[in-house]
Design a protein around this motif. Sequence first.
Motif, PDB file in Angstrom:
ATOM      1  N   GLU A 250     -43.675  34.736  17.663  1.00 31.77           N
ATOM      2  CA  GLU A 250     -44.167  34.607  18.853  1.00 31.77           C
ATOM      3  C   GLU A 250     -42.388  35.927  18.724  1.00 31.77           C
ATOM      4  OE1 GLU A 250     -43.405  30.737  20.766  1.00 31.77           O
ATOM      5  OE2 GLU A 250     -44.578  29.627  19.345  1.00 31.77           O
ATOM      6  N   SER A 251     -41.899  35.706  18.719  1.00 29.96           N
ATOM      7  CA  SER A 251     -40.463  36.610  19.136  1.00 29.96           C
ATOM      8  C   SER A 251     -40.879  37.174  19.353  1.00 29.96           C
ATOM      9  CB  SER A 251     -39.111  36.842  17.690  1.00 29.96           C
ATOM     10  OG  SER A 251     -38.488  34.968  17.237  1.00 29.96           O
ATOM     11  N   ALA A 252     -41.613  38.609  18.491  1.00 28.62           N
ATOM     12  CA  ALA A 252     -42.265  39.826  18.521  1.00 28.62           C
ATOM     13  C   ALA A 252     -42.842  39.787  19.541  1.00 28.62           C
ATOM     14  CB  ALA A 252     -42.810  40.251  17.215  1.00 28.62           C
ATOM     15  N   CYS A 253     -43.390  39.325  20.324  1.00 26.89           N
ATOM     16  CA  CYS A 253     -44.390  38.950  21.678  1.00 26.89           C
ATOM     17  C   CYS A 253     -43.573  38.768  22.413  1.00 26.89           C
ATOM     18  CB  CYS A 253     -45.805  38.066  21.736  1.00 26.89           C
ATOM     19  SG  CYS A 253     -46.925  37.938  21.201  1.00 26.89           S
ATOM     20  N   HIS A 254     -42.789  38.088  22.570  1.00 31.76           N
ATOM     21  CA  HIS A 254     -41.304  38.296  23.948  1.00 31.76           C
ATOM     22  C   HIS A 254     -40.773  38.965  24.139  1.00 31.76           C
ATOM     23  CE1 HIS A 254     -43.056  33.692  23.554  1.00 31.76           C
ATOM     24  NE2 HIS A 254     -43.296  33.900  24.584  1.00 31.76           N
ATOM     25  N   ILE A 255     -40.191  39.508  22.554  1.00 27.98           N
ATOM     26  CA  ILE A 255     -39.212  40.406  23.357  1.00 27.98           C
ATOM     27  C   ILE A 255     -40.359  41.738  23.510  1.00 27.98           C
ATOM     28  CG2 ILE A 255     -38.380  42.370  21.929  1.00 27.98           C
ATOM     29  CD1 ILE A 255     -37.386  39.949  19.838  1.00 27.98           C
ATOM     30  N   ALA A 256     -41.096  42.138  22.976  1.00 31.27           N
ATOM     31  CA  ALA A 256     -42.363  43.370  23.160  1.00 31.27           C
ATOM     32  C   ALA A 256     -42.212  43.382  24.725  1.00 31.27           C
ATOM     33  CB  ALA A 256     -43.175  43.273  22.694  1.00 31.27           C
ATOM     34  N   GLN A 257     -42.297  42.368  25.796  1.00 29.45           N
ATOM     35  CA  GLN A 257     -43.081  41.988  26.500  1.00 29.45           C
ATOM     36  C   GLN A 257     -42.031  41.825  28.051  1.00 29.45           C
ATOM     37  OE1 GLN A 257     -45.793  40.757  28.530  1.00 29.45           O
ATOM     38  NE2 GLN A 257     -45.386  41.390  29.952  1.00 29.45           N
ATOM     39  N   LYS A 258     -40.646  41.218  27.725  1.00 28.87           N
ATOM     40  CA  LYS A 258     -39.482  41.784  27.819  1.00 28.87           C
ATOM     41  C   LYS A 258     -38.752  43.270  28.111  1.00 28.87           C
ATOM     42  CE  LYS A 258     -35.828  40.187  29.865  1.00 28.87           C
ATOM     43  NZ  LYS A 258     -36.472  39.714  31.224  1.00 28.87           N
TER      44      LYS A 258
END
Length: 304
Positions: A250-258
């Motif tokens: 989840e952290s990786a996905c949200h950081i990449a999206q941001k």
Amino acid sequence: MQGILGRMLYRAFASNVQTEIKTTHQPRDPLRFVTGCSGFSKTLSPGPQCSGLKKLTFGDDSYFIARDKTADVLGVADGVGGWRNYGIDPSAFSSSLMRVCEHLVNHGRFKPQSPANLIQDSYEELLAHKYPLIGGSTACVVALHKAERTIYTANLGDSGFMLIRNGEVVHRSEEQQHYFNTPFQLTVAPPEQEGHVLSDRIEQAAKTSYKVEEGDVLLMGTDGLFDNMHEDMILDYITKYKDRKDAAKESACHIAQKAHDLSLDPDYLSPFSMSALNFGIPITGGKPDDITVLVATVSCDHGL
């Protein structure tokens, strides 16, 4: 009587000391990485590829996640886009470099304490099979030695890593650049270009090692992440999702999206634009780029 009592007290004391020593020096469980990955290609849309271990490239970026009995090893590489001017696909070099690294780890042909040698051995394999592979890339590899509970790192260029403990960055790699927006890089050049293009040596890579603890978080990324997200932003996301079941994913996905969203914001004062201003270059906004994010939580390895 005093002699008997003294011997009894001594035996009791010695027994307690031995028990304490045994307890203090009991071997600790080895550690492992629980890893999630996400990223974007700047030329493809919509949406990121989250935690997909089968999709190992995002545009010109590439990565690998490999394990053997002694270590978990992660790597990222960013293909140098300038090779497009010569009609060469920059993703071919970075993806090939990471695939060879992965192969060597999976077959036990590496030492966890020397990720720089892993990069070098992979690079030499590419040199040995020079044609049709031509290009260059940055490279960052981190190996977690499970039993030593230590990470060993090697970073060449402007990809990099952060080690986070209790919501704070305790170690961070430093980018290596020849000049603004021109990172150190490994290169395989055609004969007519040899000596005329940048080609650095793996000996120039920054090499470090750090003890890690259960609960630490390792974040790795290409410059598409670090050029668009400030450190405090990244920490906010790591903290926000740290207690989720799939925290790394989840952290990786949200950081990449941001990072992707910010890269397209023309009014945002990004790390890239701040760096440009320091060089006297009037650039504002985010930096559209390929983005790769790996988040790895350090956990106890119970033989799973």
